[in-house]
Design a protein around this motif. Structure first.
Motif, mmCIF file in Angstrom:
data_model
loop_
_atom_site.group_PDB
_atom_site.id
_atom_site.type_symbol
_atom_site.label_atom_id
_atom_site.label_comp_id
_atom_site.label_asym_id
_atom_site.label_seq_id
_atom_site.Cartn_x
_atom_site.Cartn_y
_atom_site.Cartn_z
ATOM 1 N N LYS A 87 22.514 83.906 9.805
ATOM 2 C CA LYS A 87 22.133 82.738 9.019
ATOM 3 C C LYS A 87 20.855 82.152 9.590
ATOM 4 O O LYS A 87 20.725 81.998 10.801
ATOM 5 N N GLN A 88 19.944 81.851 8.709
ATOM 6 C CA GLN A 88 18.699 81.192 9.115
ATOM 7 C C GLN A 88 18.638 79.843 8.416
ATOM 8 O O GLN A 88 18.817 79.742 7.199
ATOM 9 N N PHE A 89 18.415 78.786 9.199
ATOM 10 C CA PHE A 89 18.414 77.446 8.632
ATOM 11 C C PHE A 89 17.036 77.137 8.044
ATOM 12 O O PHE A 89 16.045 77.037 8.774
ATOM 13 N N GLU A 90 17.010 77.016 6.757
ATOM 14 C CA GLU A 90 15.762 76.699 6.056
ATOM 15 C C GLU A 90 15.512 75.194 6.120
ATOM 16 O O GLU A 90 16.434 74.405 6.326
ATOM 17 N N PRO A 91 14.257 74.777 5.944
ATOM 18 C CA PRO A 91 13.963 73.338 5.914
ATOM 19 C C PRO A 91 14.822 72.623 4.869
ATOM 20 O O PRO A 91 14.949 73.084 3.736
ATOM 21 N N ASP A 92 15.434 71.530 5.282
ATOM 22 C CA ASP A 92 16.359 70.787 4.420
ATOM 23 C C ASP A 92 15.739 69.429 4.100
ATOM 24 O O ASP A 92 15.746 68.511 4.923
ATOM 25 N N VAL A 93 15.186 69.314 2.895
ATOM 26 C CA VAL A 93 14.549 68.069 2.472
ATOM 27 C C VAL A 93 15.636 67.080 2.049
ATOM 28 O O VAL A 93 16.366 67.310 1.091
ATOM 29 N N MET A 94 15.722 65.962 2.770
ATOM 30 C CA MET A 94 16.733 64.960 2.470
ATOM 31 C C MET A 94 16.297 64.058 1.312
ATOM 32 O O MET A 94 17.127 63.632 0.515
ATOM 33 N N ASN A 95 15.012 63.761 1.242
ATOM 34 C CA ASN A 95 14.495 62.945 0.140
ATOM 35 C C ASN A 95 12.978 62.913 0.205
ATOM 36 O O ASN A 95 12.364 63.254 1.215
ATOM 37 N N LYS A 96 12.394 62.547 -0.899
ATOM 38 C CA LYS A 96 10.960 62.236 -0.959
ATOM 39 C C LYS A 96 10.873 60.726 -1.097
ATOM 40 O O LYS A 96 11.525 60.126 -1.958
ATOM 41 N N VAL A 97 10.109 60.081 -0.217
ATOM 42 C CA VAL A 97 10.060 58.624 -0.242
ATOM 43 C C VAL A 97 9.531 58.138 -1.591
ATOM 44 O O VAL A 97 8.638 58.746 -2.196
ATOM 45 N N ASP A 98 10.097 57.042 -2.042
ATOM 46 C CA ASP A 98 9.777 56.488 -3.361
ATOM 47 C C ASP A 98 8.500 55.652 -3.283
ATOM 48 O O ASP A 98 8.499 54.447 -3.558
ATOM 49 N N ILE A 99 7.421 56.323 -2.892
ATOM 50 C CA ILE A 99 6.131 55.653 -2.714
ATOM 51 C C ILE A 99 5.033 56.560 -3.264
ATOM 52 O O ILE A 99 5.061 57.785 -3.046
ATOM 53 N N ASP A 100 4.088 55.974 -3.947
ATOM 54 C CA ASP A 100 2.980 56.731 -4.530
ATOM 55 C C ASP A 100 2.252 57.530 -3.448
ATOM 56 O O ASP A 100 1.970 57.020 -2.357
ATOM 57 N N SER A 101 1.927 58.789 -3.743
ATOM 58 C CA SER A 101 1.268 59.661 -2.768
ATOM 59 C C SER A 101 -0.073 59.100 -2.309
ATOM 60 O O SER A 101 -0.485 59.309 -1.160
ATOM 61 N N ASN A 102 -0.766 58.370 -3.178
ATOM 62 C CA ASN A 102 -2.045 57.773 -2.778
ATOM 63 C C ASN A 102 -1.851 56.754 -1.660
ATOM 64 O O ASN A 102 -2.689 56.647 -0.752
ATOM 65 N N TYR A 103 -0.756 56.018 -1.710
ATOM 66 C CA TYR A 103 -0.496 55.025 -0.668
ATOM 67 C C TYR A 103 -0.156 55.714 0.668
ATOM 68 O O TYR A 103 -0.516 55.218 1.740
ATOM 69 N N ILE A 104 0.532 56.850 0.578
ATOM 70 C CA ILE A 104 0.820 57.613 1.802
ATOM 71 C C ILE A 104 -0.480 58.103 2.420
ATOM 72 O O ILE A 104 -0.684 58.008 3.642
ATOM 73 N N ASP A 105 -1.392 58.595 1.581
ATOM 74 C CA ASP A 105 -2.695 59.050 2.081
ATOM 75 C C ASP A 105 -3.455 57.904 2.748
ATOM 76 O O ASP A 105 -4.089 58.084 3.801
ATOM 77 N N MET A 106 -3.404 56.723 2.140
ATOM 78 C CA MET A 106 -4.122 55.572 2.700
ATOM 79 C C MET A 106 -3.591 55.206 4.081
ATOM 80 O O MET A 106 -4.359 54.902 5.005
ATOM 81 N N VAL A 107 -2.259 55.246 4.226
ATOM 82 C CA VAL A 107 -1.667 54.914 5.524
ATOM 83 C C VAL A 107 -1.986 55.996 6.550
ATOM 84 O O VAL A 107 -2.237 55.693 7.729
ATOM 85 N N GLN A 108 -2.005 57.258 6.139
ATOM 86 C CA GLN A 108 -2.397 58.319 7.064
ATOM 87 C C GLN A 108 -3.809 58.085 7.591
ATOM 88 O O GLN A 108 -4.099 58.318 8.771
#
Length: 679
Positions: A542-563
């Motif tokens: 068994k190989q454990f694949e990346p397990d995405v729990m959620n995508k934050v409910d925030i516009d991607s542009n705002y994530i880019d700005m904070v980065q």
């Protein structure tokens, strides 16, 4: 019709013939049964004995653990165990005799903090007293008791009537009591461990006397050897007897009462995989023959941990903390977690004095949470990309004065992150709660309560204040401060109200680096079949694949700005981490954090003002492959109001170690060579 000429019926004659035939058949059957029982009885009994066998299951070694690069971390070493197989045909006197003889051949060892009397529970002593004082035990039950009390309640009544003085009679035979108790605790016809890790001298003494010790045997066993116990001592877990509260659950899964199981952390979490397939010993009553079927080792775990990096991080923490214990209010401590943001694989997890605190200890993380605050502020409309706040002390009713480290003047979202403005974050909170200094001079109770909930709704999407999903039996979710006074909402916005764990901080940093996708962190990346050649890994089960729990409910542009703001905190001269990351061969982004705390002195009722120092970061900035989260709690405040920057230094050195190892890896230095393995 049906009659002769004389009119007589022939039915009685036919019945007589039928009865006679039945009599003859029954006579033949009785003669045959008698022949089988009398003439062939001994022959059939002999055949039955020849075909009767007893089967006992013997433990198989657990699976091994390797790091991500195939370095053996957890091995099995040979051990010998003294066992006893209980049988219904053995009398109480015979078992007592065996226990007494064994007590002369082995030494029962106890924990350093206890003696043998502590190891033996009261019920075992009571049962032993009854076994060794049968007449006195019988006198504890009256004839009236027998007439009025149900049979199954008489024994409990008998136990309850044994006085402490009577029970003290067994104190001179505690080793015998312990051995007898272990003998009696097993299932019939199944080997029960009496003592694990018997010495060679003990094994020789017992082996010479096995013919006179029916049911006693010495079996090959396995001990866990944690090769890197100094660098990763706690998360491997431990092996112990089945906890009493879980006994029924394990028995339902096919375990024996005497089995040992993983009782903490990875050993417990992956018990089903690590558990070996038991072997069998079949014995034949007629010819006293014995046939053994080998079991097989459990499956192996490939951890996500890079043990070379783990060692280096451990050395860094010891160098930075070990020589600076005077800076800490109580015991010195520090935590570091390094992860791959796009897989959730934990590369290193360490603590100076309390490694388990990575998942179980929680602290106010200070300004590291400001990245989430800016994003939720942008998403809810409390601020926008053009909002500029004048950073100066804020004095609100019923709230202590709030200020940044210095008056920063006009700041927007990016400079507020780079220079760590408490005032900007406070305005995000006030705008969400409907409070505007100089305009609205009161708090709207509905809005500020909703603001608390909104903050935590978004924080949890990053992993703050909720379970991370890490593959361990348990983890802390931190402390939710609840709905405090309106002014406390402002402290929540810059990380000085709720508490979070180091693993939550690492998941939070990874979610930002991974463009808002929160992945489940994990210590195990693969499960493999056992390979007898430990230098080679078995096939992948068994190989454990990346397990995405959620995508934050925030516009991607705002994530880019904070980065961008986090990049500025590390790479611009006004950034709070600028002085720590100059001259690196990689480009990082990150956020410093300092939370003011009041700490109670050990063995005192007095408290001292101090701070928690923290840092989150990731690199390379354009394509993150590693994140780091550092928390150094309960540091004395400096007289000038500044901070020592120890968390920033640990983070820089840890990232340096990661990228240096990509260029050249050093040989690992385990505690010692792996002992002879057990297959």
């Amino acid at each position: 019709m049906g009659k002769t000429k004389t009119g007589k019926n022939h039915i009685p004659f036919r019945l007589n013939v039928l009865f006679f035939a039945v009599f003859v058949l029954f006579s033949l059957l009785i003669l045959r049964l008698g022949y089988i029982q009398i003439v062939q009885g001994d022959e059939f009994e002999s055949d039955l004995k020849e075909s009767t066998s007893e089967t006992a299951r013997i433990d198989a070694p657990r699976g091994l653990m390797y790091d991500r690069n195939g370095e053996l971390l957890v091995d099995n070493e040979l051990a010998l165990s003294l066992t006893y197989t209980n049988k219904q045909s053995v009398t109480t006197e015979e078992r007592l005799d065996i226990a007494r003889r064994l007590s002369e051949l082995v030494t029962i060892e106890t924990d350093e903090d206890s003696d043998l009397d502590d190891e033996i529970n009261r019920r075992t002593k009571q049962d032993f007293w009854i076994a060794t004082h049968p007449e006195a035990a019988e006198d504890l039950i009256t004839q009236e008791d027998r007439d009025e009390v149900e049979e199954d309640e008489l024994y409990e009544l008998q136990l309850n009537r044994i006085s402490d003085e009577q029970l003290s009679d067994v104190d001179d035979e505690l080793e015998v009591v312990y051995i007898w108790g272990e003998m009696m605790s097993g299932y019939y016809d199944s080997p029960q461990r009496i003592k694990k890790n018997i010495s060679r001298d003990e094994a020789h003494s017992i082996s010479e006397r096995l013919d006179n010790l029916p049911g006693v045997d010495i079996l090959r066993d396995a001990n866990r050897q944690y090769i890197y116990d100094d660098e990763f001592p706690d998360y491997f877990g431990s092996i112990n007897s089945i906890p009493r509260e879980n006994l029924d659950e394990y028995i339902a899964k096919g375990y024996a009462r005497s089995d040992e199981v993983g009782t903490s952390f990875l050993e417990e979490e992956y018990e089903d995989e690590l558990r070996g397939k038991k072997g069998k010993i079949s014995s034949n009553e007629a010819n006293n023959g014995q046939e053994e079927t080998n079991g097989s080792r459990g499956n192996d775990l490939i951890l996500s941990i890079d043990m070379a990096l783990q060692q280096e991080v451990d050395a860094i923490i010891n160098e930075e903390i070990g020589g600076d214990t005077g800076s800490f209010i109580n015991d010195a401590n520090a935590y570091v977690v390094m992860m791959e943001p796009d897989t959730g694989e934990i590369l290193a997890a360490d603590g100076y004095t309390d490694q388990l605190g990575v998942t179980s200890r929680s602290y106010e993380m200070g300004s590291t949470v400001k990245a989430a605050t800016v994003m939720l502020g942008l998403e809810t409309g409390a601020v926008d990309e053009y909002t500029v706040i004048n950073d100066r002390p804020l004095d609100l009713p019923s709230t202590p004065e709030i200020s940044s480290v210095s008056n920063l003047g006009p700041v927007n979202y990016r400079s507020a992150l780079a220079e760590s403005s408490n005032i900007y974050m406070s305005y995000v909170a006030m705008n969400m709660a409907g409070y505007q200094p100089g305009i609205t001079q009161g708090w709207n109770s509905t809005q500020y309560i909703q603001a608390y909930n909104t903050f935590r709704y978004y924080y949890e999407q990053f992993g703050l204040g909720t379970t991370t999903g890490v593959d361990l039996p348990s983890e802390s979710t931190g402390i939710d401060g609840g709905i405090g006074r309106p002014g406390s909402l402002l402290y929540l916005s810059f990380g000085q109200f709720d508490t979070y764990t180091p693993i939550q901080l690492a998941q939070y940093a990874s979610t930002i680096a991974n463009d808002g996708y929160r992945l489940k962190p994990h210590f195990v990346k693969e499960i493999r079949e056992p390979n007898p050649d430990k230098s080679e890994l078995g096939s992948v089960l068994k190989q454990f694949e990346p397990d995405v729990m959620n995508k934050v409910d925030i516009d991607s542009n705002y994530i880019d700005m904070v980065q961008e703001g986090l990049w500025s905190a590390v790479n611009t001269q006004s950034g709070t981490a600028y002085g720590y990351f100059q001259g690196t061969d990689y480009e990082a982004a990150g956020k410093t954090g300092t939370a003011q705390v009041s700490v109670r002195l050990e063995n005192s009722d007095n408290t001292v003002d101090g701070n928690n120092q923290a840092f989150i970061g990731y690199a390379p900035y354009d394509d993150p492959e590693v994140t780091v989260a550092v928390i150094v709690p309960n540091v004395y405040k400096r007289s000038d109001g500044g901070t020592s920057g120890i968390a920033n230094t640990i983070a820089r050195r840890s990232l340096d170690a990661y990228f240096d190892m990509k260029e050249e890896r050093e040989e690992l230095e385990p505690l010692g060579e792996s002992a002879d393995g057990v297959e």
